[in-house]
Motif scaffolding. Structure first.
Motif, PDB file in Angstrom:
ATOM      1  N   ALA A  93      49.817 -34.679  21.119  1.00 37.65           N
ATOM      2  CA  ALA A  93      48.353 -34.370  21.117  1.00 37.65           C
ATOM      3  C   ALA A  93      47.711 -35.017  19.782  1.00 37.65           C
ATOM      4  CB  ALA A  93      48.352 -32.985  21.295  1.00 37.65           C
ATOM      5  N   ASP A  94      48.530 -34.829  18.786  1.00 34.58           N
ATOM      6  CA  ASP A  94      48.052 -35.208  17.394  1.00 34.58           C
ATOM      7  C   ASP A  94      48.173 -36.627  17.246  1.00 34.58           C
ATOM      8  OD1 ASP A  94      47.546 -32.517  16.614  1.00 34.58           O
ATOM      9  OD2 ASP A  94      49.268 -32.321  16.000  1.00 34.58           O
TER      10      ASP A  94
ATOM     11  N   ASP B  40      53.784 -41.852  20.879  1.00 32.98           N
ATOM     12  CA  ASP B  40      53.133 -42.452  22.275  1.00 32.98           C
ATOM     13  C   ASP B  40      54.377 -43.211  22.885  1.00 32.98           C
ATOM     14  OD1 ASP B  40      51.307 -43.577  24.045  1.00 32.98           O
ATOM     15  OD2 ASP B  40      50.897 -45.213  22.727  1.00 32.98           O
TER      16      ASP B  40
ATOM     17  N   LYS C  93      55.126 -31.910  22.381  1.00 31.13           N
ATOM     18  CA  LYS C  93      53.663 -31.922  23.173  1.00 31.13           C
ATOM     19  C   LYS C  93      52.657 -31.996  21.921  1.00 31.13           C
ATOM     20  CE  LYS C  93      54.983 -30.129  27.604  1.00 31.13           C
ATOM     21  NZ  LYS C  93      54.793 -28.881  28.539  1.00 31.13           N
ATOM     22  N   GLU C  94      52.885 -31.108  21.003  1.00 31.10           N
ATOM     23  CA  GLU C  94      51.816 -31.125  20.030  1.00 31.10           C
ATOM     24  C   GLU C  94      51.790 -32.271  19.038  1.00 31.10           C
ATOM     25  OE1 GLU C  94      52.994 -26.455  18.887  1.00 31.10           O
ATOM     26  OE2 GLU C  94      53.356 -27.906  17.540  1.00 31.10           O
TER      27      GLU C  94
END
Length: 590
Positions: free
Chosen positions: A45-46, A50, A41-42
């Motif tokens: 988010a970064d 994708d 998830k990190e």
């Protein structure tokens, strides 16, 4: 951005297998599923991931962790692996059907590491074929015999970056190499009970904080290491700063790392045994590959089988014996007993008459001077002897042992034996000087003085009379095997019909701390009385002549790449000391 360990594992997992599920990533990276999900998830988010695939940013962030190259260290002799290492480097042994270094190169290439450098030294030419077969680059370490593996790292220091550091003789059951690595690490396996391995202590996140040689129930350094760019940059500076210090000559690169361990962020990389194998002995390798001895191509083992009429499978308990200054030797056992195999050293054939050695071995056996002799090949110089368990060597300052040695010497000299091989030690000196002609090793300040002294004293001693007898000509402490009830005089490769004082001179010249008064005591023990003036001059003069002989021999061994260390100086010193005393005994004339 710098990736955390967990983020790195997720990004690399998707690089290796696009579209991999979080569960698959967790299993491959050995992360808990919850830990892998959080890191995933990190990364999303970064902008690194994708739709289950790495983005261009993700690939860019992974790029600094790509492995640049690998260095395989293959320069050493591997003396613990005698006698096979006398014939070929350990990394070229075939184990379970594969050559050790080839298996490792193929594993590196399978992981995407194609830039591979092999640092060679001992029998370097045996590795050259790897350039054509695998496209590796060869770097030659000319200092391998005098320095430890830090010298190999010094040679390749400019290419160190994200670099695997490997040993040519390791065997990995599964491929340990990867195309991308998070941080510098040293591989490790757990050793139950007491161990002599280098044992690691670690702090937070597996950072190595302390290493000690030996321990119990510990993780030990074994196998390969990995330098990241930060580690390489710091290590290069330390190596360049400390390389020329005298105390660095014998150090492994690992010693330097441990000396500065607080300055490095190197992690432990744990492997479940038995993934990594380092074979420290032939018996250990035989346990891993039971067919190794049966399949190995080795003239040494063929020689043993032929002489002792045994099977290869009988040969066991093989371990190196401390090397002499001329030869390499190892212990081995068969069902019939324990033996020593001697392998002739570099350059020894040029200055040794092997047929004379064989004849003298037979004479010594008949006289009861050497009860160890079994067989020697007169053409190639290899020899098999019986091993004397619990034997020590002669103590130069135990005058009872020195007296026993002199009794043996008189028995040889007075035997009346004549093998038909004469050996003029000073003529041998002149021959060795010719071998040194192209090396320029005799071009130093007082060489002419040394030569004039030895040459003049040899002429003077011969003019005043000499007695030619069967001589050992290598009569010093390491060539005695002594037990409570026995004394054997071994290693007859320099034997011949020579001046009787040759043996006395060698005995004295090879003791680093004998005084002139100690030498006089040796002469008295040999003669059983105080020597006459003529005998005294002859023995003292010949000690100078022989000291010079071994000084030239030591220079020659150095040119051959087998330096004899401080004995070079001892021979030089005794040439001058006994030369001066002989001139005084000769009324100041030379």
């Amino acid at each position: 951005m710098d990736l955390t360990y967990n983020q790195f594992q997720v990004v690399r997992g998707l690089f290796d297998k696009p579209g991999a599920t979080q569960r698959e990533i967790a299993e491959t990276a050995r992360l808990g599923l919850a830990t892998a999900n959080a890191a995933y998830k990190e990364c999303v988010a970064d902008g690194l991931i994708d739709e289950g695939r790495l983005t261009a940013k993700g690939m860019a962030e992974l790029r600094p962790y790509a492995v640049d190259n690998a260095v395989i260290l293959a320069a050493g002799l591997s003396s613990r692996f005698a006698p096979i290492s006398y014939e070929r480097p350990k990394g070229l042994l075939r184990v379970r059907g594969e050559i050790l270094i080839e298996r490792q190169i193929e594993q590196l290439k399978a992981a995407g590491v194609s830039d591979i450098v092999v640092v060679v030294g001992y029998r370097k030419e045996a590795f050259f074929y790897l350039e054509d077969k695998y496209g590796v680059r060869i770097v030659i370490n000319r200092d391998y015999a005098e320095r430890n593996n830090s010298s190999s790292i010094m040679l390749v220091r400019e290419i160190l970056g994200n670099t695997y550091i490997c040993s040519s003789d390791n065997y990995f059951e599964v491929n340990p190499f990867e195309s991308h690595v998070w941080k510098a690490y040293y591989s490790a396996q757990f050793f139950e009970g007491s161990t002599d391995e280098w044992c690691m202590e670690t702090g937070a996140h597996g950072r190595i904080t302390k290493v000690e040689i030996g321990g119990s129930d510990a993780w030990g350094m074994i196998g390969h290491a990995y330098f990241d760019r930060e580690f390489s940059s710091r290590f290069r500076k330390i190596l360049e700063t400390e390389y020329d210090l005298p105390e660095t000559r014998g150090k492994l690169w690992e010693h330097l790392y441990i000396d500065h361990i607080r300055e490095f962020d190197m992690r432990i990389r744990r492997y479940d045994p038995p993934v990594i194998h380092e074979f420290d002995s032939l018996d250990e390798l035989q346990g891993f590959d039971p067919l190794f001895l049966e399949n190995v191509s080795s003239e040494i083992f063929d020689n043993i089988v032929a002489v002792l009429d045994c099977k290869k499978s009988e040969i066991r308990d093989v371990w190196p014996i401390k090397q002499g200054m001329t030869n390499l030797s190892c212990h081995f056992a068969t069902d019939d007993g324990e033996y020593v195999y001697r392998h002739p050293g570099t350059g020894s054939d040029e200055i040794t008459n092997r047929r004379a050695e064989v004849e003298f071995q037979k004479i010594a056996r008949k006289l009861g001077i050497d009860g160890t002799y079994v067989h020697e090949d007169p053409d190639e110089g290899w020899k098999i002897s019986r091993y004397v368990d619990g034997a020590g060597t002669l103590d130069y300052h135990n005058w009872d042992e020195v007296g026993r040695a002199m009794t043996i010497l008189r028995k040889l000299h007075d035997s009346g034996a004549d093998c038909g091989f004469s050996k003029d030690m000073h003529e041998d000196t002149l021959m060795q000087l010719k071998l040194l002609d192209d090396s320029r090793r005799t071009q130093f300040g007082d060489f002419a003085e040394l030569f004039r002294l030895a040459d003049g004293l040899n002429t003077a001693a011969m003019a005043r009379g000499a007695r030619t007898v069967p001589c050992h000509n290598d009569f010093y402490d390491q060539n005695f095997l002594i037990t409570e009830n026995e004394m054997h005089l071994i290693d007859w490769e320099f034997a011949g019909m020579s001046d009787y004082a040759s043996d006395l001179a060698v005995f004295i010249a090879c003791c680093p701390d004998y005084t002139y008064e100690d030498a006089l005591r040796v002469f008295e023990l040999y003669f059983g009385r105080t020597p006459t003036d003529e005998e005294l001059f002859h023995c003292v003069a010949y000690t100078a002549v022989i000291s010079f002989h071994w000084f030239i021999w030591a220079l020659y061994k150095d040119v051959c790449g087998e330096p004899v260390g401080e004995f070079l100086y001892y021979y030089y010193r005794y040439t001058k000391l006994f030369g001066k005393k002989a001139v005084e005994l000769n009324g100041g004339e030379l």
